[in-house]
Write a protein that holds these residues in place. Structure first.
Motif, PDB file in Angstrom:
ATOM      1  N   SER A  10       4.361  -8.099  -3.594  1.00 22.60           N
ATOM      2  CA  SER A  10       3.881  -6.716  -3.555  1.00 22.60           C
ATOM      3  C   SER A  10       4.230  -6.054  -2.224  1.00 22.60           C
ATOM      4  CB  SER A  10       2.374  -6.662  -3.826  1.00 22.60           C
ATOM      5  OG  SER A  10       1.638  -7.208  -2.743  1.00 22.60           O
ATOM      6  N   VAL A  11       4.253  -6.848  -1.152  1.00 15.98           N
ATOM      7  CA  VAL A  11       4.640  -6.312   0.164  1.00 15.98           C
ATOM      8  C   VAL A  11       6.151  -6.051   0.175  1.00 15.98           C
ATOM      9  CG1 VAL A  11       4.718  -6.776   2.644  1.00 15.98           C
ATOM     10  CG2 VAL A  11       2.756  -7.550   1.296  1.00 15.98           C
ATOM     11  N   GLN A  13       8.036  -5.469  -2.356  1.00 11.83           N
ATOM     12  CA  GLN A  13       8.367  -4.357  -3.247  1.00 11.83           C
ATOM     13  C   GLN A  13       8.079  -3.004  -2.582  1.00 11.83           C
ATOM     14  OE1 GLN A  13       6.669  -5.054  -7.079  1.00 11.83           O
ATOM     15  NE2 GLN A  13       7.681  -3.279  -8.008  1.00 11.83           N
ATOM     16  N   ARG A  14       7.034  -2.977  -1.764  1.00 13.38           N
ATOM     17  CA  ARG A  14       6.720  -1.754  -1.021  1.00 13.38           C
ATOM     18  C   ARG A  14       7.897  -1.379  -0.120  1.00 13.38           C
ATOM     19  NH1 ARG A  14       7.319   0.034   3.397  1.00 13.38           N
ATOM     20  NH2 ARG A  14       6.100   1.784   4.117  1.00 13.38           N
ATOM     21  N   GLU A  17      10.953  -0.228  -2.163  1.00 13.10           N
ATOM     22  CA  GLU A  17      10.824   1.132  -2.686  1.00 13.10           C
ATOM     23  C   GLU A  17      11.012   2.176  -1.588  1.00 13.10           C
ATOM     24  OE1 GLU A  17       7.235   1.490  -5.011  1.00 13.10           O
ATOM     25  OE2 GLU A  17       7.885  -0.118  -6.353  1.00 13.10           O
ATOM     26  N   ALA A  18      10.514   1.868  -0.381  1.00  9.09           N
ATOM     27  CA  ALA A  18      10.706   2.792   0.748  1.00  9.09           C
ATOM     28  C   ALA A  18      12.194   2.903   1.078  1.00  9.09           C
ATOM     29  CB  ALA A  18       9.923   2.307   1.963  1.00  9.09           C
TER      30      ALA A  18
ATOM     31  N   ASP B  45       5.659   6.696   3.966  1.00  9.23           N
ATOM     32  CA  ASP B  45       6.948   6.679   3.279  1.00  9.23           C
ATOM     33  C   ASP B  45       6.854   7.158   1.834  1.00  9.23           C
ATOM     34  OD1 ASP B  45       8.355   5.745   5.464  1.00  9.23           O
ATOM     35  OD2 ASP B  45       7.877   3.656   5.024  1.00  9.23           O
ATOM     36  N   PHE B  46       5.625   7.409   1.351  1.00  7.96           N
ATOM     37  CA  PHE B  46       5.473   7.700  -0.074  1.00  7.96           C
ATOM     38  C   PHE B  46       4.610   8.930  -0.344  1.00  7.96           C
ATOM     39  CE2 PHE B  46       6.122   3.121   0.370  1.00  7.96           C
ATOM     40  CZ  PHE B  46       7.238   2.961  -0.416  1.00  7.96           C
ATOM     41  N   ARG B  57      -1.094  -2.288  -6.476  1.00  3.45           N
ATOM     42  CA  ARG B  57      -0.310  -3.515  -6.633  1.00  3.45           C
ATOM     43  C   ARG B  57      -0.790  -4.619  -5.696  1.00  3.45           C
ATOM     44  NH1 ARG B  57       5.276  -1.466  -7.040  1.00  3.45           N
ATOM     45  NH2 ARG B  57       5.287  -1.581  -4.791  1.00  3.45           N
ATOM     46  N   TYR B  58      -1.281  -4.250  -4.519  1.00  4.70           N
ATOM     47  CA  TYR B  58      -1.800  -5.270  -3.608  1.00  4.70           C
ATOM     48  C   TYR B  58      -3.000  -5.979  -4.234  1.00  4.70           C
ATOM     49  CZ  TYR B  58       0.976  -2.724  -0.129  1.00  4.70           C
ATOM     50  OH  TYR B  58       1.991  -2.112   0.562  1.00  4.70           O
TER      51      TYR B  58
END
Lengths: 255, 258
Positions: A10-11, A13-14, A17-18, B45-46, B57-58
């Protein structure tokens, strides 16, 4: 275990995506960089160099260019970019308020750094093929190997990030470690040209030398037993630096 | 607060959340709490919407469930129009609301808020109070720290005043005010004449800068009359209801806390 992988993911993927959100900017360097080096050094300076160890100069430096790009992308991702996320954006603080632990955050960050190395190697390869300086299909191996090499540099980078007092002091490893490595790791001239002491020094402490040797063996289709030693060195160093990075980061962030 | 959130190691004693030890079950505890930190740590960033999805998701919440929840929370915090806006384009109040929305993605049983309205304009504060009261009415447990005593008075069923890590008083805001500051406060200008007169009458008073404060239970009007008559006090006299702020200042002193 599966849950742990999911949380690390999950980290990762973050970060992915950035990265993809600004893909236009991010995808340019891996095309431009090898192009400039190949033109200036390979075909410019290289016209004065007949061959290195029987290999045309552009072909000699091509695997080094991939190695350097993997090193830079992973190292700078896990130094400056990770530091910004950790220190300025407080992204890590936000994540560790969830079931994701600090160790998993750092693991995700390093795996992302390595992934970035893979992406860059993958984007460079077509340029190298276009110039006829990488043999196919063996050169495809550059891409998976970029993950291991990237993880090595991500681990080293994250150790620096864990101990740096400010973003400015990250310039030290950049100038004193990355720049010399860029020049003296058998990248633009063979290691044998260096005095014997320096050569052993380079092999012992400059990780890039091992990465260049393996990448060169791949593009020249000249894999030898010595490459196993390179691989072993990289595997051990990667394990050491990645676990050290997690330990140092816990010390820094758990207060 | 950080120890309850299982972020900082326990400094001593024993601490259990939901009956679980924070040292041995941090992950199980974190799964069930929502945290609104004091500083803005939204992901710059989002967009607002992606922030909620990524945060879900975390917790292992993904797919349709995460998307529906993100949209519902944006509506709940009146941010649906800012759904696809990057964080840096949001105002301070919107960021706070989004952080509260983010703290709710895992449907926490306990919501921990650290100074939820710090630095906000009155409209934004009221909107946040409204949503927090809404959450409380739904039966959620909220733990919040604040330096704004009007905020504590409005939101808290149970209040603890702490100073230098020690609990000074504990109770409902109304009880605390009644017990420690009485019903009404008379404020008069501090003159030698008035001080001497009050001393003579044996009326207890507090010094607050250039003002005198008399805390009373009921007979504020009588006392005001006495003050004006007996002390021939000439400057303005104000009578106002006692507040938590009076309690806080009386308990912790008026010197600056650094």
């Amino acid at each position: 275990m599966l849950e742990r992988i999911r949380r690390v993911g999950s980290v990762w993927q973050r970060d992915l995506e950035a990265f993809l959100r600004t893909y236009r900017v991010n995808f340019i360097p891996p095309f431009i960089e090898p192009l400039l080096y190949l033109l200036a050094l390979g075909f410019g300076l290289g016209t004065y160099i007949e061959a290195v160890d029987g290999v045309p100069y552009p072909v000699f430096i091509a695997p080094a260019l991939v190695s350097i790009s993997v090193m830079n992308s992973a190292f700078y991702e896990c130094t400056y970019s990770s530091f910004v996320r950790m220190y300025y954006q407080k992204t890590f603080d936000a994540i560790i308020a969830t079931p994701v632990s600090i160790g998993e955050v750092i693991a995700g960050e390093m795996i992302w750094g390595a992934t970035r190395g893979v992406i860059y190697a993958g984007l460079m390869l077509p340029v190298l093929i276009l110039f006829g300086v990488a043999t196919m299909p063996s050169s495809l191996l550059l891409i998976p190997f970029a993950f291991l090499a990237g993880l090595l540099f991500a681990g080293i980078a994250m150790c620096f990030t864990a101990i740096t007092p400010s973003i400015e002091t990250l310039n030290y490893p950049s100038f004193l470690f990355i720049t010399p490595m860029f020049l003296f790791s058998g990248t633009f001239f063979p290691l044998d040209l260096l005095p014997e002491v320096v050569r052993y020094f380079a092999l012992a402490v400059l990780p890039l030398t091992h990465v260049v040797e393996i990448n060169r063996a791949i593009t020249l289709e000249a894999v030898s037993a010595a490459n196993l030693l390179n691989l072993a060195w990289i595997a051990v160093a990667t394990a050491v630096f990645c676990s050290l990075a997690i330990r140092l980061m816990k010390r820094r962030l758990v207060v | 607060m950080k120890m309850i959130q299982c972020i900082s190691p326990k400094s001593g004693g024993s601490l259990e959340v939901f009956g679980m030890d924070v040292d041995t079950h941090p992950r199980e505890i974190k799964k069930r709490i929502g945290v609104v930190p004091q500083e803005n740590n939204l992901d710059p960033d989002f967009t607002a919407y992606r922030n909620l999805l990524i945060y879900s998701r975390y917790f292992g919440i993904t797919g349709r469930l995460a998307e529906e929840r993100a949209d519902r929370l944006l509506r709940f915090m009146r941010l649906e129009e800012k759904r696809d806006i990057l964080i840096e384009k949001l105002s301070g109040g919107m960021k706070r609301r989004l952080i509260i929305a983010r703290a709710l993605v895992n449907e926490p049983e306990l919501l921990i808020l650290d100074e939820p309205t710090i630095g906000l304009d009155p409209q934004a504060r009221h909107l946040i109070w409204e949503t927090l009261r809404g959450l409380r009415a739904e039966g959620n447990t909220l733990v919040l720290t604040t330096h704004y005593l009007d905020e504590a008075e409005r939101l808290c069923d149970r209040l603890v005043i702490m100073d230098h890590g020690r609990i000074l008083v504990e109770g409902t805001p109304a009880d605390i005010v009644r017990d420690y500051a009485g019903n009404e406060v008379i404020e008069v200008e501090r003159t030698e004449n008035t001080v001497a007169c009050l001393d003579e009458l044996g009326v207890a008073y507090d010094l607050a800068g250039d003002m005198l404060q008399v805390f009373t239970d009921h007979r504020a009007d009588d006392l005001v009359g006495e003050l004006l008559d007996l002390c021939r006090h000439e400057a303005a006299v104000t009578v106002r209801p006692a507040t938590l702020e009076d309690v806080f200042l009386r308990l912790t002193g008026r010197s600056l806390r650094e």
